[in-house]
Structures are given as C-alpha cells and as structure tokens.
Design an enzyme around this catalytic site. Structure first.
Site, PDB file in Angstrom:
ATOM      1  N   SER A  42       3.326   1.939  14.616  1.00 35.07           N
ATOM      2  CA  SER A  42       3.428   0.552  15.298  1.00 35.07           C
ATOM      3  C   SER A  42       4.272   1.002  16.856  1.00 35.07           C
ATOM      4  O   SER A  42       5.018   1.893  16.761  1.00 35.07           O
ATOM      5  CB  SER A  42       4.196  -0.414  14.740  1.00 35.07           C
ATOM      6  OG  SER A  42       4.567  -1.244  15.739  1.00 35.07           O
ATOM      7  N   TYR A  56      12.146  -2.952  10.486  1.00 33.75           N
ATOM      8  CA  TYR A  56      10.736  -2.479  10.782  1.00 33.75           C
ATOM      9  C   TYR A  56      10.676  -1.330  11.714  1.00 33.75           C
ATOM     10  O   TYR A  56       9.566  -0.260  11.376  1.00 33.75           O
ATOM     11  CB  TYR A  56       9.858  -3.696  11.051  1.00 33.75           C
ATOM     12  CG  TYR A  56       8.798  -3.495  11.473  1.00 33.75           C
ATOM     13  CD1 TYR A  56       7.657  -3.359  10.532  1.00 33.75           C
ATOM     14  CD2 TYR A  56       8.004  -3.473  12.812  1.00 33.75           C
ATOM     15  CE1 TYR A  56       6.360  -3.007  10.765  1.00 33.75           C
ATOM     16  CE2 TYR A  56       6.550  -3.306  13.177  1.00 33.75           C
ATOM     17  CZ  TYR A  56       5.958  -3.170  12.096  1.00 33.75           C
ATOM     18  OH  TYR A  56       4.502  -2.990  12.393  1.00 33.75           O
TER      19      TYR A  56
HETATM   20  N1  LIG Z   1      -1.358  -6.375  13.013  1.00 36.44           N
HETATM   21  C1  LIG Z   1      -0.631  -5.827  13.967  1.00 36.44           C
HETATM   22  O1  LIG Z   1      -0.581  -6.574  15.153  1.00 36.44           O
HETATM   23  C2  LIG Z   1       0.098  -4.648  13.810  1.00 36.44           C
HETATM   24  C3  LIG Z   1       0.847  -3.930  15.034  1.00 36.44           C
HETATM   25  C4  LIG Z   1       1.532  -2.734  14.836  1.00 36.44           C
HETATM   26  C5  LIG Z   1       1.166  -2.085  13.897  1.00 36.44           C
HETATM   27  N2  LIG Z   1       0.706  -2.648  12.535  1.00 36.44           N
HETATM   28  C6  LIG Z   1       0.642  -1.789  11.611  1.00 36.44           C
HETATM   29  O2  LIG Z   1      -0.794  -1.773  10.922  1.00 36.44           O
HETATM   30  C7  LIG Z   1      -0.713  -1.760   9.571  1.00 36.44           C
HETATM   31  C8  LIG Z   1      -1.526  -2.853   8.950  1.00 36.44           C
HETATM   32  O3  LIG Z   1      -1.058  -4.073   9.319  1.00 36.44           O
HETATM   33  P1  LIG Z   1      -1.719  -5.412   8.869  1.00 36.44           P
HETATM   34  O4  LIG Z   1      -1.554  -6.480  10.240  1.00 36.44           O
HETATM   35  O5  LIG Z   1      -3.276  -5.115   8.639  1.00 36.44           O
HETATM   36  O6  LIG Z   1      -0.871  -5.906   7.827  1.00 36.44           O
HETATM   37  P2  LIG Z   1      -0.190  -5.083   6.397  1.00 36.44           P
HETATM   38  O7  LIG Z   1       0.536  -6.320   5.773  1.00 36.44           O
HETATM   39  O8  LIG Z   1       0.613  -4.147   6.870  1.00 36.44           O
HETATM   40  O9  LIG Z   1      -1.366  -4.607   5.668  1.00 36.44           O
HETATM   41  C9  LIG Z   1      -2.006  -5.861   4.779  1.00 36.44           C
HETATM   42  C10 LIG Z   1      -2.703  -4.916   3.595  1.00 36.44           C
HETATM   43  O10 LIG Z   1      -1.563  -4.224   2.768  1.00 36.44           O
HETATM   44  C11 LIG Z   1      -1.572  -4.995   1.502  1.00 36.44           C
HETATM   45  N3  LIG Z   1      -0.011  -4.770   1.553  1.00 36.44           N
HETATM   46  C12 LIG Z   1       0.912  -5.301   1.867  1.00 36.44           C
HETATM   47  N4  LIG Z   1       2.145  -4.902   1.339  1.00 36.44           N
HETATM   48  C13 LIG Z   1       1.776  -4.269   0.229  1.00 36.44           C
HETATM   49  C14 LIG Z   1       2.647  -3.743  -0.886  1.00 36.44           C
HETATM   50  N5  LIG Z   1       3.662  -3.866  -1.031  1.00 36.44           N
HETATM   51  N6  LIG Z   1       1.903  -3.091  -1.861  1.00 36.44           N
HETATM   52  C15 LIG Z   1       0.615  -2.808  -1.679  1.00 36.44           C
HETATM   53  N7  LIG Z   1      -0.126  -3.344  -0.810  1.00 36.44           N
HETATM   54  C16 LIG Z   1       0.590  -4.301  -0.029  1.00 36.44           C
HETATM   55  C17 LIG Z   1      -1.973  -6.277   1.656  1.00 36.44           C
HETATM   56  O11 LIG Z   1      -2.582  -6.703   0.342  1.00 36.44           O
HETATM   57  P3  LIG Z   1      -1.520  -7.641  -0.420  1.00 36.44           P
HETATM   58  O12 LIG Z   1      -0.863  -8.324   0.388  1.00 36.44           O
HETATM   59  O13 LIG Z   1      -2.338  -8.251  -1.611  1.00 36.44           O
HETATM   60  O14 LIG Z   1      -0.852  -6.871  -1.140  1.00 36.44           O
HETATM   61  C18 LIG Z   1      -3.206  -6.062   2.565  1.00 36.44           C
HETATM   62  O15 LIG Z   1      -4.287  -5.236   1.923  1.00 36.44           O
HETATM   63  C19 LIG Z   1       0.882  -1.713   8.987  1.00 36.44           C
HETATM   64  O16 LIG Z   1       1.066  -0.561   8.917  1.00 36.44           O
HETATM   65  C20 LIG Z   1       1.630  -2.342  10.366  1.00 36.44           C
HETATM   66  O17 LIG Z   1       2.923  -1.798  10.673  1.00 36.44           O
HETATM   67  C21 LIG Z   1      -0.057  -3.669  12.743  1.00 36.44           C
END
Ligand SMILES: NC(=O)c1ccc[n+]([C@@H]2O[C@H](COP(=O)([O-])OP(=O)(O)OC[C@H]3O[C@@H](n4cnc5c(N)ncnc54)[C@H](OP(=O)(O)O)[C@@H]3O)[C@@H](O)[C@H]2O)c1
Length: 262
Positions: A146, A159
């Site tokens: 990120s 984070y």
């Molecule tokens: N979205 C943004 O704006 C953004 C910005 C910068 C960086 N990122 C990075 O991009 C990545 C993806 O982000 P995202 O927004 O898609 O949301 P996320 O919450 O990181 O990912 C969602 C997915 O991960 C699973 N998950 C979350 N916690 C878990 C755990 N403890 N064990 C197993 N599975 C888990 C969720 O399913 P369950 O909840 O069912 O477990 C879901 O399938 C992350 O690494 C984040 O740091 C995102």
C-alpha cells in the site's frame, strides 16, 4: 483462453484473501488466464459462493480453504492443503485495515492480529511456497502492499508498518530470486474500490473520491509479474515513492493529513 500464465509459472495459483475485493479480482484474472485457483478467506458462505462463480465463469478447478491468516498455524495448513499440486503463482492479498484509528484507540490484540496476518503469515507463505518455486526454477509471488508503506502517519501506525514490511520483503526476495525463474512483485496500491475500503470510508464519513477498479489492478499486475521488484498503481508504476525527496518530517505530516488507509 490465454494459457500463458499457467504455462509459464505452473498450473495452480493461490490467492490468500481471495473472496472479495482485490483478491477476488486476482482470482478471476488468474482463472481467465487458465490457472486453477486455491482461494483462502474466513467467511465460508462468501468464499463458497465466490468459488462457484469462478468455476462457472472460467471452467477451472477451484479449491477453497476457510482460514484465518492471523492464526499461527494457518499458512502451514494452507501448505498441507496444496501439497499435491504445483503452486506456480502465490498472491498474498489479505491485508486491509477496516478501521482507521489512533494507535491507542485500538486493542493491543487487534494490532497483534494485524501483524500476524500482514507480516508473519506473509513471510511464512513466501518461505513455504517460494522454496519449491525456486527449486523448480519457475513461479511468481505477488505481495500486495500500500501507499501507506511510504512513510509513517497518524492513524496508520500498525497498518503502515506492516505494509512497509511487505514492500521490503517483496523487494528483497525479488533481488535474491531474480535469475532463478521466480518473479516477485511488490504491488503498491492506492485507494481501490473494495468492500474493505468502503467500510473504512463509511466509518470515517469521508467521500468515496476516486477509487481504482480492482479488475484493472489485477490485470495490470498479472501483465507485469516480470517487471518487479515494485509495481505502483498509478501514473508512474516503476517510479519511486510519490513523496519523492520530501524530508521525513514533511512526509509524515503529509501522510497524517489523509489519516485513513491509502
Ligand atoms: N482497498 C484499498 O483501497 C487498498 C489500498 C491500499 C492497499 N490495499 C491493499 O490491498 C489488499 C486487498 O485489500 P482489499 O481492500 O481487497 O481488502 P482486504 O480486507 O485486504 O481483503 C479482502 C479479502 O481478504 C480476506 N481476508 C481478510 N482478512 C483475512 C484473514 N484474517 N484471514 C483470511 N482471509 C482474510 C477477505 O475475506 P474474509 O473477510 O471472509 O476473511 C477477503 O477475501 C490488502 O493487502 C490491502 O492492504 C488496499
């Protein structure tokens, strides 16, 4: 169907955090390119429904594993569950922080769970899944990080620190494994249109603003697996930190102004 991904890296991919958001987009994109996928997440109904969608849309094999990646034995369990297949691409995606808050306003356990999921489990996955890739001389690993990794900032303490860990781990493994046939990419995301980001913005009352499309993010990352160490979503994907030569104090103050996940 474009099969170059599985031809190049191997027949199976794993998406850790693969049932919604960026991880779901990776799963679709990998399956569309001919890879069978193993999807890991905690909420079983969401995971199973998503797996059915991937099977129906792409005709590949899909395995699911309900695991909490912040639990100590989770990655070992994932390795056991996939020991009979060649995992050619590992995407460690789960990592978002749903609640942006000051360091002392969160429970210690919440911080520790975040560190377990975003650091310890990422390192363990790189070790357990990277070793057979290096031994085979082919494979790829994406560690999703990120813009919060670029500098410290208020309400970003744990984070941002975990995302900096992921960035440095990815870049270091790229440096060690280049020439081995194993590609490593540290994927630096900005605000992206996912359920997790919506929860952050809903809680803070911030407007949605401009959000990247997860499908675009996943497609571009898969197109650039060989262009590591780092791929930064945005205008200058192979450039450095957008904070440039700013001194650290100004960088931290700038990060603190947007005091939510970025
Ligand atoms: N979205 C943004 O704006 C953004 C910005 C910068 C960086 N990122 C990075 O991009 C990545 C993806 O982000 P995202 O927004 O898609 O949301 P996320 O919450 O990181 O990912 C969602 C997915 O991960 C699973 N998950 C979350 N916690 C878990 C755990 N403890 N064990 C197993 N599975 C888990 C969720 O399913 P369950 O909840 O069912 O477990 C879901 O399938 C992350 O690494 C984040 O740091 C995102």
């Amino acid at each position: 169907m474009n099969r170059t991904l599985s031809d190049k890296y191997g027949p199976w991919g794993v998406v850790a955090g693969g049932s919604d958001g960026v991880g779901a987009a990776f799963a679709h994109a990998m399956a569309a390119r001919g890879m069978n996928v193993v999807l890991v997440a905690r909420r079983i109904p969401v995971l199973e429904a998503f797996a059915d969608t991937v099977r129906a849309r792409h005709g590949v094999e899909v395995r699911t594993l309900a695991l909490d990646l912040s639990a100590p034995a989770a990655v070992a369990e994932l390795a056991r569950h996939t020991s009979d297949v060649e995992v050619g691409l590992f995407v460690y995606n789960a990592g978002g922080d749903d609640r942006s808050a000051a360091f002392l306003d969160k429970d210690l356990d919440t911080h520790l769970n975040l560190v377990n999921r975003n650091c310890t489990a990422v390192l363990e996955a790189a070790y357990r899944f990277g070793a057979p890739m290096v031994a085979r001389g082919r494979g790829a690993m994406v560690l999703v990080t990120s813009g919060a990794a670029w500098a410290g900032g208020a309400a970003l303490a744990a984070y941002g620190a975990t995302k900096a860990f992921d960035l440095i781990l990815a870049e270091s493994l790229w440096a060690e494994w280049r020439g081995s046939g194993v590609d490593v990419l540290g994927l630096v995301l900005g605000r992206t249109d996912t359920p997790s980001m919506h929860r952050v913005l809903d809680a803070s009352g911030e407007p949605l603003g401009e959000l990247a499309d997860p499908d675009d993010v996943a497609a571009v990352a898969l197109d650039h697996l060989s262009d590591g160490p780092t791929w930064i979503w945005g205008a200058n994907p192979t450039g450095g930190s957008p904070l440039g030569a700013m001194n650290r104090r100004d960088a931290v103050l700038a990060m603190s102004r947007g005091a939510s996940q970025a």
